[in-house]
Design an enzyme around this catalytic site. Structure first.
Site, PDB file in Angstrom:
ATOM      1  N   ARG A 157      29.756  29.940  35.609  1.00 51.63           N
ATOM      2  CA  ARG A 157      28.824  30.719  34.812  1.00 51.63           C
ATOM      3  C   ARG A 157      28.804  32.151  35.307  1.00 51.63           C
ATOM      4  O   ARG A 157      28.863  32.369  36.513  1.00 51.63           O
ATOM      5  CB  ARG A 157      27.390  30.207  34.972  1.00 51.63           C
ATOM      6  CG  ARG A 157      27.189  28.901  34.405  1.00 51.63           C
ATOM      7  CD  ARG A 157      25.775  28.412  34.451  1.00 51.63           C
ATOM      8  NE  ARG A 157      25.800  27.236  33.620  1.00 51.63           N
ATOM      9  CZ  ARG A 157      25.607  27.268  32.310  1.00 51.63           C
ATOM     10  NH1 ARG A 157      25.254  28.377  31.707  1.00 51.63           N
ATOM     11  NH2 ARG A 157      25.732  26.170  31.610  1.00 51.63           N
ATOM     12  N   HIS A 172      38.832  32.829  43.397  1.00 51.10           N
ATOM     13  CA  HIS A 172      39.456  32.774  42.073  1.00 51.10           C
ATOM     14  C   HIS A 172      40.930  32.421  42.237  1.00 51.10           C
ATOM     15  O   HIS A 172      41.616  32.990  43.091  1.00 51.10           O
ATOM     16  CB  HIS A 172      39.300  34.133  41.374  1.00 51.10           C
ATOM     17  CG  HIS A 172      39.836  34.125  39.981  1.00 51.10           C
ATOM     18  ND1 HIS A 172      39.133  33.562  38.932  1.00 51.10           N
ATOM     19  CD2 HIS A 172      41.001  34.570  39.473  1.00 51.10           C
ATOM     20  CE1 HIS A 172      39.862  33.671  37.831  1.00 51.10           C
ATOM     21  NE2 HIS A 172      41.000  34.285  38.132  1.00 51.10           N
TER      22      HIS A 172
HETATM   23  C1  GAR Z   1      38.836  26.446  42.106  1.00 52.34           C
HETATM   24  O1  GAR Z   1      40.231  26.446  41.892  1.00 52.34           O
HETATM   25  C2  GAR Z   1      38.280  27.840  41.945  1.00 52.34           C
HETATM   26  O2  GAR Z   1      39.156  28.828  42.391  1.00 52.34           O
HETATM   27  C3  GAR Z   1      38.100  27.908  40.456  1.00 52.34           C
HETATM   28  O3  GAR Z   1      37.591  26.656  40.109  1.00 52.34           O
HETATM   29  C4  GAR Z   1      38.137  25.670  40.990  1.00 52.34           C
HETATM   30  C5  GAR Z   1      37.028  24.812  41.509  1.00 52.34           C
HETATM   31  O4  GAR Z   1      37.544  23.714  42.215  1.00 52.34           O
HETATM   32  N1  GAR Z   1      37.206  28.974  40.093  1.00 52.34           N
HETATM   33  C6  GAR Z   1      37.375  29.725  39.003  1.00 52.34           C
HETATM   34  O5  GAR Z   1      38.268  29.546  38.190  1.00 52.34           O
HETATM   35  C7  GAR Z   1      36.342  30.826  38.835  1.00 52.34           C
HETATM   36  N2  GAR Z   1      36.719  31.715  37.769  1.00 52.34           N
HETATM   37  P1  GAR Z   1      36.589  22.844  43.132  1.00 52.34           P
HETATM   38  O6  GAR Z   1      35.356  22.473  42.301  1.00 52.34           O
HETATM   39  O7  GAR Z   1      37.399  21.609  43.461  1.00 52.34           O
HETATM   40  O8  GAR Z   1      36.222  23.634  44.347  1.00 52.34           O
END
Ligand code: GAR
Length: 207
Positions: free
Chosen positions: A92, A110
């Site tokens: 969010r 990211h």
């Molecule tokens: C991670 O790869 C993070 O970098 C990405 O969501 C994933 C969460 O994984 N975040 C984004 O894309 C933010 N724009 P997780 O819930 O297993 O930590």
């Protein structure tokens, strides 16, 4: 102790890596004071239960506005005297209610080399574009979408013909290594922000 709050919406593998680093003593002395989650059914909620980490779990629809639930979050962060907010797959955009109050104390991870591929599904975007090099970025959060000052980056080669799954796994592995390291820099007071420029004192910043 240096107290962090982790915000997550999904799987929680970064949350788990941070929690394990805290237990192992490799998080610079930081402890996880709170998980904040906007998805009651997310796997990260169970991880927090298993780890015995307190959680604030909410449904955005139960509030009249984004600002309303963010005010509630800020109230809880203040109660727990949280030093740093660590976004880990929190899907969010934040409003100024949190971004201004925690300016300089709010970071995100990211899965691309920003400023390439901001927003959702950065890994899919990078694969679709056909880049040969991608990676992971940890950055301060401002009011834009993945636009804040960059703290650390790690690059990863995209092996030609790599399928989406193996590339995603490689990215996540780098994340689980990098994020605890960066949080430990904060806990040890090594990070300085000057405009868009971030410096990390000592050898760790040279990587
Ligand atoms: C991670 O790869 C993070 O970098 C990405 O969501 C994933 C969460 O994984 N975040 C984004 O894309 C933010 N724009 P997780 O819930 O297993 O930590």
């Amino acid at each position: 102790a240096y107290r962090i709050a982790v915000f997550a919406s999904g799987e929680g593998s970064n949350f788990q890596a941070l929690a394990e680093a805290a237990t192992a003593g490799t998080l610079g002395g930081a402890e996880i004071a709170l998980l904040v989650c906007d998805k009651p059914a997310a796997p990260v909620v169970h991880r927090a239960e298993r780890l015995g980490i307190p959680a604030f779990i909410f449904k955005p629809k139960d509030y009249e506005s984004r600002e309303a639930y963010e005010r509630e979050i800020v109230r809880r962060l203040e109660e727990l005297q949280v030093d740093l907010i660590v976004l880990a797959g929190y899907m969010r955009l934040l409003t100024p209610v949190i971004v201004q109050q925690y300016a300089g104390r709010l970071i995100n991870i990211h899965p691309s080399l920003l400023p390439a591929f901001p927003g959702k599904d950065a890994i899919g975007q990078a694969l679709a574009y056909g880049v040969k090099l991608s990676g992971v970025t940890v950055h301060f959060v401002d009011e834009g979408m993945d636009t804040g000052p960059i703290i650390a980056q790690r690059a990863l080669e995209v092996i030609s013909g790599a399928n989406a799954e193996s590339f995603a796994n490689a990215v996540h592995e780098v994340e689980r290594e990098l994020y605890p390291e960066v949080v430990s820099w904060f806990a040890r007071g090594l990070v300085t922000l000057d405009g868009r420029h971030v410096t990390v004192a000592g050898a760790h910043g040279q990587k």
